[in-house]
Design a protein around this motif. Structure first.
Motif, PDB file in Angstrom:
ATOM      1  N   GLU A 172      13.632  33.745 -14.450  1.00 25.33           N
ATOM      2  CA  GLU A 172      13.470  35.180 -14.236  1.00 25.33           C
ATOM      3  C   GLU A 172      13.532  35.490 -12.740  1.00 25.33           C
ATOM      4  O   GLU A 172      12.756  34.966 -11.957  1.00 25.33           O
ATOM      5  CB  GLU A 172      12.123  35.644 -14.813  1.00 25.33           C
ATOM      6  CG  GLU A 172      11.723  37.066 -14.454  1.00 25.33           C
ATOM      7  CD  GLU A 172      12.618  38.113 -15.096  1.00 25.33           C
ATOM      8  OE1 GLU A 172      13.147  38.964 -14.364  1.00 25.33           O
ATOM      9  OE2 GLU A 172      12.790  38.062 -16.331  1.00 25.33           O
ATOM     10  N   THR A 173      14.515  36.290 -12.367  1.00 23.57           N
ATOM     11  CA  THR A 173      14.574  36.901 -11.037  1.00 23.57           C
ATOM     12  C   THR A 173      14.661  35.881  -9.906  1.00 23.57           C
ATOM     13  O   THR A 173      14.174  36.145  -8.811  1.00 23.57           O
ATOM     14  CB  THR A 173      13.350  37.822 -10.819  1.00 23.57           C
ATOM     15  OG1 THR A 173      13.055  38.509 -12.024  1.00 23.57           O
ATOM     16  CG2 THR A 173      13.633  38.868  -9.771  1.00 23.57           C
ATOM     17  N   ALA A 174      15.249  34.743 -10.151  1.00 20.45           N
ATOM     18  CA  ALA A 174      15.419  33.757  -9.082  1.00 20.45           C
ATOM     19  C   ALA A 174      16.810  33.904  -8.473  1.00 20.45           C
ATOM     20  O   ALA A 174      17.800  33.963  -9.199  1.00 20.45           O
ATOM     21  CB  ALA A 174      15.236  32.341  -9.625  1.00 20.45           C
ATOM     22  N   ARG A 175      16.882  33.973  -7.170  1.00 15.47           N
ATOM     23  CA  ARG A 175      18.171  34.068  -6.491  1.00 15.47           C
ATOM     24  C   ARG A 175      18.558  32.714  -5.918  1.00 15.47           C
ATOM     25  O   ARG A 175      17.719  31.981  -5.371  1.00 15.47           O
ATOM     26  CB  ARG A 175      18.149  35.154  -5.416  1.00 15.47           C
ATOM     27  CG  ARG A 175      16.976  35.124  -4.491  1.00 15.47           C
ATOM     28  CD  ARG A 175      16.900  36.367  -3.626  1.00 15.47           C
ATOM     29  NE  ARG A 175      17.823  36.338  -2.498  1.00 15.47           N
ATOM     30  CZ  ARG A 175      17.964  37.327  -1.619  1.00 15.47           C
ATOM     31  NH1 ARG A 175      17.226  38.440  -1.757  1.00 15.47           N
ATOM     32  NH2 ARG A 175      18.808  37.241  -0.619  1.00 15.47           N
ATOM     33  N   ALA A 176      19.818  32.391  -6.044  1.00 13.64           N
ATOM     34  CA  ALA A 176      20.287  31.052  -5.688  1.00 13.64           C
ATOM     35  C   ALA A 176      20.115  30.743  -4.212  1.00 13.64           C
ATOM     36  O   ALA A 176      19.858  29.596  -3.841  1.00 13.64           O
ATOM     37  CB  ALA A 176      21.760  30.909  -6.084  1.00 13.64           C
ATOM     38  N   ASP A 177      20.235  31.761  -3.363  1.00 11.65           N
ATOM     39  CA  ASP A 177      20.196  31.471  -1.926  1.00 11.65           C
ATOM     40  C   ASP A 177      18.787  31.202  -1.413  1.00 11.65           C
ATOM     41  O   ASP A 177      18.607  30.935  -0.224  1.00 11.65           O
ATOM     42  CB  ASP A 177      20.845  32.605  -1.124  1.00 11.65           C
ATOM     43  CG  ASP A 177      20.119  33.929  -1.260  1.00 11.65           C
ATOM     44  OD1 ASP A 177      19.219  34.032  -2.106  1.00 11.65           O
ATOM     45  OD2 ASP A 177      20.455  34.878  -0.508  1.00 11.65           O
ATOM     46  N   HIS A 178      17.772  31.239  -2.291  1.00 12.69           N
ATOM     47  CA  HIS A 178      16.428  30.837  -1.885  1.00 12.69           C
ATOM     48  C   HIS A 178      16.034  29.500  -2.501  1.00 12.69           C
ATOM     49  O   HIS A 178      14.857  29.121  -2.452  1.00 12.69           O
ATOM     50  CB  HIS A 178      15.415  31.932  -2.247  1.00 12.69           C
ATOM     51  CG  HIS A 178      15.353  33.026  -1.229  1.00 12.69           C
ATOM     52  ND1 HIS A 178      14.240  33.327  -0.487  1.00 12.69           N
ATOM     53  CD2 HIS A 178      16.317  33.889  -0.801  1.00 12.69           C
ATOM     54  CE1 HIS A 178      14.500  34.328   0.336  1.00 12.69           C
ATOM     55  NE2 HIS A 178      15.750  34.694   0.156  1.00 12.69           N
ATOM     56  N   HIS A 230      18.942  36.684 -13.603  1.00 12.31           N
ATOM     57  CA  HIS A 230      19.544  37.496 -12.536  1.00 12.31           C
ATOM     58  C   HIS A 230      18.792  37.196 -11.254  1.00 12.31           C
ATOM     59  O   HIS A 230      17.807  36.448 -11.258  1.00 12.31           O
ATOM     60  CB  HIS A 230      19.476  38.996 -12.866  1.00 12.31           C
ATOM     61  CG  HIS A 230      18.087  39.479 -13.185  1.00 12.31           C
ATOM     62  ND1 HIS A 230      17.143  39.729 -12.222  1.00 12.31           N
ATOM     63  CD2 HIS A 230      17.480  39.736 -14.378  1.00 12.31           C
ATOM     64  CE1 HIS A 230      16.016  40.117 -12.790  1.00 12.31           C
ATOM     65  NE2 HIS A 230      16.192  40.114 -14.105  1.00 12.31           N
ATOM     66  N   GLY A 231      19.220  37.773 -10.166  1.00 11.39           N
ATOM     67  CA  GLY A 231      18.556  37.553  -8.893  1.00 11.39           C
ATOM     68  C   GLY A 231      17.635  38.706  -8.518  1.00 11.39           C
ATOM     69  O   GLY A 231      17.129  39.424  -9.369  1.00 11.39           O
ATOM     70  N   GLU A 232      17.436  38.896  -7.212  1.00  7.38           N
ATOM     71  CA  GLU A 232      16.466  39.878  -6.731  1.00  7.38           C
ATOM     72  C   GLU A 232      16.820  40.305  -5.305  1.00  7.38           C
ATOM     73  O   GLU A 232      17.251  39.491  -4.486  1.00  7.38           O
ATOM     74  CB  GLU A 232      15.061  39.253  -6.746  1.00  7.38           C
ATOM     75  CG  GLU A 232      13.944  40.193  -6.388  1.00  7.38           C
ATOM     76  CD  GLU A 232      13.402  40.951  -7.591  1.00  7.38           C
ATOM     77  OE1 GLU A 232      12.195  41.278  -7.630  1.00  7.38           O
ATOM     78  OE2 GLU A 232      14.210  41.229  -8.515  1.00  7.38           O
ATOM     79  N   SER A 233      16.617  41.585  -5.024  1.00  6.53           N
ATOM     80  CA  SER A 233      16.769  42.079  -3.654  1.00  6.53           C
ATOM     81  C   SER A 233      15.402  42.111  -2.990  1.00  6.53           C
ATOM     82  O   SER A 233      14.408  42.528  -3.598  1.00  6.53           O
ATOM     83  CB  SER A 233      17.377  43.482  -3.655  1.00  6.53           C
ATOM     84  OG  SER A 233      18.747  43.448  -3.998  1.00  6.53           O
ATOM     85  N   GLU A 287      25.058  40.402  -3.809  1.00  3.72           N
ATOM     86  CA  GLU A 287      25.119  39.013  -4.247  1.00  3.72           C
ATOM     87  C   GLU A 287      23.736  38.465  -4.576  1.00  3.72           C
ATOM     88  O   GLU A 287      23.580  37.627  -5.458  1.00  3.72           O
ATOM     89  CB  GLU A 287      25.767  38.165  -3.145  1.00  3.72           C
ATOM     90  CG  GLU A 287      26.038  36.722  -3.513  1.00  3.72           C
ATOM     91  CD  GLU A 287      27.301  36.522  -4.334  1.00  3.72           C
ATOM     92  OE1 GLU A 287      27.662  35.359  -4.558  1.00  3.72           O
ATOM     93  OE2 GLU A 287      27.932  37.526  -4.715  1.00  3.72           O
ATOM     94  N   ALA A 288      22.715  38.975  -3.895  1.00  2.00           N
ATOM     95  CA  ALA A 288      21.348  38.505  -4.139  1.00  2.00           C
ATOM     96  C   ALA A 288      20.905  38.746  -5.568  1.00  2.00           C
ATOM     97  O   ALA A 288      20.044  38.024  -6.093  1.00  2.00           O
ATOM     98  CB  ALA A 288      20.380  39.198  -3.178  1.00  2.00           C
ATOM     99  N   GLN A 289      21.480  39.754  -6.249  1.00  2.02           N
ATOM    100  CA  GLN A 289      21.091  40.069  -7.619  1.00  2.02           C
ATOM    101  C   GLN A 289      21.968  39.397  -8.668  1.00  2.02           C
ATOM    102  O   GLN A 289      21.616  39.389  -9.849  1.00  2.02           O
ATOM    103  CB  GLN A 289      21.107  41.586  -7.834  1.00  2.02           C
ATOM    104  CG  GLN A 289      20.054  42.334  -7.037  1.00  2.02           C
ATOM    105  CD  GLN A 289      19.930  43.780  -7.467  1.00  2.02           C
ATOM    106  OE1 GLN A 289      20.204  44.141  -8.603  1.00  2.02           O
ATOM    107  NE2 GLN A 289      19.505  44.628  -6.537  1.00  2.02           N
ATOM    108  N   THR A 290      23.111  38.839  -8.277  1.00  2.00           N
ATOM    109  CA  THR A 290      24.027  38.253  -9.264  1.00  2.00           C
ATOM    110  C   THR A 290      24.249  36.755  -9.089  1.00  2.00           C
ATOM    111  O   THR A 290      24.685  36.087 -10.028  1.00  2.00           O
ATOM    112  CB  THR A 290      25.399  38.955  -9.203  1.00  2.00           C
ATOM    113  OG1 THR A 290      25.968  38.785  -7.897  1.00  2.00           O
ATOM    114  CG2 THR A 290      25.257  40.441  -9.493  1.00  2.00           C
ATOM    115  N   HIS A 291      23.973  36.200  -7.916  1.00  2.00           N
ATOM    116  CA  HIS A 291      24.152  34.762  -7.671  1.00  2.00           C
ATOM    117  C   HIS A 291      22.853  34.053  -8.052  1.00  2.00           C
ATOM    118  O   HIS A 291      21.820  34.257  -7.415  1.00  2.00           O
ATOM    119  CB  HIS A 291      24.493  34.521  -6.203  1.00  2.00           C
ATOM    120  CG  HIS A 291      24.788  33.088  -5.886  1.00  2.00           C
ATOM    121  ND1 HIS A 291      24.738  32.579  -4.603  1.00  2.00           N
ATOM    122  CD2 HIS A 291      25.147  32.042  -6.680  1.00  2.00           C
ATOM    123  CE1 HIS A 291      25.048  31.305  -4.619  1.00  2.00           C
ATOM    124  NE2 HIS A 291      25.295  30.950  -5.877  1.00  2.00           N
TER     125      HIS A 291
END
Length: 552
Positions: free
Chosen positions: A246-252, A458-461, A479-483
C-alpha cells in the motif's frame, strides 16, 4: 433595542443571490484552480492580467448558469447549502493535499472505510467547513429571498442563462488561443474547478454504479483452466504468499538506489528486486482490482473489474487453494468469491490496539493454516503499508529510525525532512514485515515449494510541487504515484522444481519494463495453469522456462 432586534435582513432576489453566490465560489473556493491555471499559463503583463480577469468572468458566468437552473423557490436554498458544504470540503482537500477531484477520487470516497475517513479529520477541516460551508449555508437560509411570479421568473431565468452564455463566449473568444490548449488538456485544470469537478464526477460515478448494479452478472473467465499434469503430480506442492503493498513508491526503496537504507533486512536475503514496475492506477480502488484482472490498464474499467472474474477465480477453478487476508480497507471486490477475512482489529497481541493493526498481525496463526494445506496454495496478504496521511501510525515506535517525524495529518504543516522521515519509517517497517513473511516461508521450504511476491498498489506524493497523498488522474500523475516496488523471493528448490532459470529471471528483474498487467499471467504461469485467457508474453516466468512448450 427591541425594534433593532426585529429588523429583518434586506431582501434579495433569487437572481442576485445566485450571482453573488457564484462570485463567492470564484473568489473563495477555487484557490487550487487559480494555482493550477498559473502553472499552465504563466502570463505576465497587461495580456496576462486581462486573461486572468476573463477567466474569472468565465467561471462566474458558468457557475451562475448552473445555479440558475435550480433557482426555484423549493430548490434554491437547499441546493446552495449543499454546494457550500461540499465545496468547502473539496476546497480543503485540494488546498491542503494538492489533490484533483475526478471520478476515481469520488469512488475512493464512497469506498473508503471509517478508519481511513477519520484519519483525514482535523481542526483545519472543521474551520473550512464552518467558514466556507456552515456560515454561507446559514446566511442563505436567513436571507429573505424574493421570487417573481412563475412565468415572469422563468423569463428572467432564460435571460440570465443567455447572458451567462454570452459572457462565456466573449471571455473564451477574446483569448481563444490561450483557452484552447488549457481545456484540450482538461485533466490539468477541470479537475480543480470547484464545484463543477465533484458535481461531474459524482454524476459520472453514479451513472457507472447504476449501470453496474443493473447488470451485475459476473462473467466467468478461464472456465477451461486446469493445472498441467506435471504440476498436479508433483509431490512438493507450491505455496506462494502474495503481498499487496500500500502506497509504497519505488524510489524510496534502497534496493532501487535510494541513498537512505530503507531495506536493511531484504538486502540480506536472496531476493530478486524488480526496479522498473508501474502501477495500473494511482488509488487502491483502481489498482487492486486492476492488477488481478485479465484486462490491461489501457482496457480496464471499474465496470469490467466488477463484472468479470479475476485471477483468484481462475486459480481456484484450477485447483489452487486461495486465501485473502486483509489489513487494509478491503479487497475492492477482488476476493468476494474466494475464502477471505479481515484481520480483527480487537484481536489480542502486540500488533493491534483496538482501532488498527500493524501488518505483522497478518502473520498471526498463519502457520496453522499452512500446516493444514494439502495442495497448491496462494495466500494474499493485503497490507496497510505506507497508507497516509497518518504515516506515523503504520509502524511500531521501536522502528522509528529516521527522526524528527511528522505527527499530524496536516502534511503541509510539516517540514520536508519530517515528512520524508516518517514515510521512510513506513518503508523500513515494510522491509521488516516482508522479512518476517520470508522467515515463515523458509520454515516451510523443506515440505513445500515456497515463494513470495510483493508489489505495491500505487505510490505516493510527498509534497513535490505541492502535491500530497495519491489518486491523481493517471494521465498527469507524477512518477512518484505510479512507479512501484516489486520484490520476489523463492525457496531453495522452488525455481528448479518449476524449471525456471534464475539467471534469466535476474535479467528480467534488472532490465524488463513491467507493470501490474504482468501479475495475472505471471501467477497463472507460476502455478502452471493452462487456460485460453493466459498470455505467455505477459508472463514474467515464461521465457525463463527453456523446456516449456508453447502450450504451457
Amino acid at each position: 433595542m427591541v425594534e433593532g432586534r426585529k429588523r429583518r435582513l434586506p431582501q434579495i432576489s433569487s437572481t442576485r443571490l445566485v450571482l453573488g453566490f457564484s462570485l463567492a465560489l470564484v473568489l473563495f473556493y477555487n484557490l487550487a484552480t487559480w494555482k493550477a491555471l498559473d502553472g499552465l499559463v504563466p502570463l505576465q503583463g497587461l495580456y496576462g492580467t486581462a486573461f486572468f480577469a476573463s477567466f474569472g468572468l468565465f467561471l462566474w458566468a458558468a457557475f451562475s448558469l448552473l445555479l440558475t437552473l435550480v433557482s426555484f423557490r423549493l430548490t434554491l436554498k437547499p441546493a446552495l447549502s449543499v454546494v457550500a458544504l461540499c465545496s468547502a470540503a473539496a476546497a480543503y482537500f485540494m488546498n491542503t493535499y494538492g489533490i484533483a477531484i475526478d471520478t476515481v477520487m469520488v469512488q475512493n470516497v464512497f469506498e473508503t472505510n471509517p478508519g481511513e475517513a477519520t484519519a483525514l479529520f482535523s481542526g483545519r477541516l472543521l474551520v473550512y467547513l464552518l467558514l466556507l460551508g456552515v456560515l454561507p449555508a446559514a446566511l442563505v437560509w436567513f436571507l429573505p429571498v424574493v421570487y417573481r411570479p412563475f412565468f415572469r421568473g422563468l423569463l428572467e431565468k432564460v435571460l440570465v442563462i443567455l447572458g451567462c452564455l454570452l459572457v462565456v463566449a466573449v471571455s473564451a473568444g477574446c483569448f481563444y488561443s490561450t483557452y484552447a490548449p488549457i481545456f484540450r488538456e482538461e485533466d490539468k485544470l477541470t479537475h480543480f474547478i470547484n464545484p463543477t469537478n465533484y458535481i461531474y464526477a459524482i454524476g459520472k460515478f453514479a451513472k457507472q454504479s447504476m449501470g453496474i448494479r443493473e447488470n451485475l452478472v459476473v462473467q466467468p473467465i478461464g472456465q477451461d483452466a486446469v493445472m498441467n499434469l506435471k504440476a498436479q503430480q508433483r509431490n512438493r506442492k507450491s505455496l506462494m504468499i502474495l503481498v499487496v503493498g500500500e502506497t509504497a513508491r519505488a524510489d524510496h526503496f534502497s534496493l532501487n538506489g535510494y541513498p537512505r537504507e530503507t531495506n536493511p533486512q531484504l538486502k540480506q536475503l536472496d531476493i530478486l528486486n524488480f526496479a522498473r514496475v508501474h502501477s495500473c492506477g494511482t488509488s487502491t480502488a483502481v489498482s487492486v482490482p486492476c492488477m488481478f484482472s485479465m484486462f490491461p490498464r489501457e482496457d480496464y474499467s471499474d465496470r469490467k473489474g466488477k463484472t468479470y472474474e479475476g485471477l483468484l477465480d481462475v486459480l481456484q477453478r484450477a485447483g489452487v487453494q486461495v486465501l485473502w487476508l486483509d489489513n487494509n480497507s478491503d479487497c475492492k471486490g477482488t476476493c468476494l468469491r474466494v475464502p477471505n477475512r479481515d484481520i480483527p482489529k480487537t484481536q489480542p497481541g502486540p500488533f493491534c490496539d483496538g482501532r488498527r493493526c500493524l501488518d505483522e498481525a497478518l502473520l498471526q496463526d498463519l502457520q496453522a493454516y499452512i500446516d493444514g494445506l494439502d495442495g497448491h496454495a496462494l495466500i494474499v496478504l493485503h497490507a496497510d503499508g505506507s497508507h497516509g496521511p497518518e504515516y506515523y501510525e503504520r509502524y511500531p515506535k521501536a522502528m522509528e529510525r529516521f527522526t524528527p517525524v511528522c505527527r499530524t495529518n496536516q502534511l503541509g504543516s510539516c517540514s520536508r525532512e519530517e515528512l520524508v522521515n516518517v514515510y521512510d519509517n513506513t518503508i523500513l517497517y515494510t522491509d521488516h514485515f516482508l522479512a518476517r513473511v520470508i522467515e515463515l516461508l523458509q520454515r516451510n521450504q523443506d515440505r513445500l515449494d515456497t515463494s513470495m511476491l510483493y508489489v505495491s498498489d500505487h505510490g505516493e506524493s510527498l509534497g513535490e510541487n505541492g502535491l500530497f497523498l495519491h489518486a491523481a488522474p493517471y494521465s498527469i500523475a507524477p512518477e512518484a504515484q505510479t512507479h512501484v516496488p516489486m520484490v520476489m523471493w523463492f525457496g531453495t528448490r522452488t525455481l528448479a522444481d518449476q524449471g525456471i532459470d534464475r539467471g534469466c529471471l535476474q535479467g528480467q528483474a534488472e532490465a524488463a519494463e513491467l507493470s501490474h498487467d504482468n501479475l495475472f499471467h505471471s501467477l497463472l504461469g507460476l502455478f502452471q495453469v493452462r487456460t485460453g485467457v493466459y498470455q505467455p508474453g505477459l508472463d514474467i516466468f515464461h521465457s525463463c522456462r527453456p523446456q516449456m512448450s508453447a502450450g504451457q
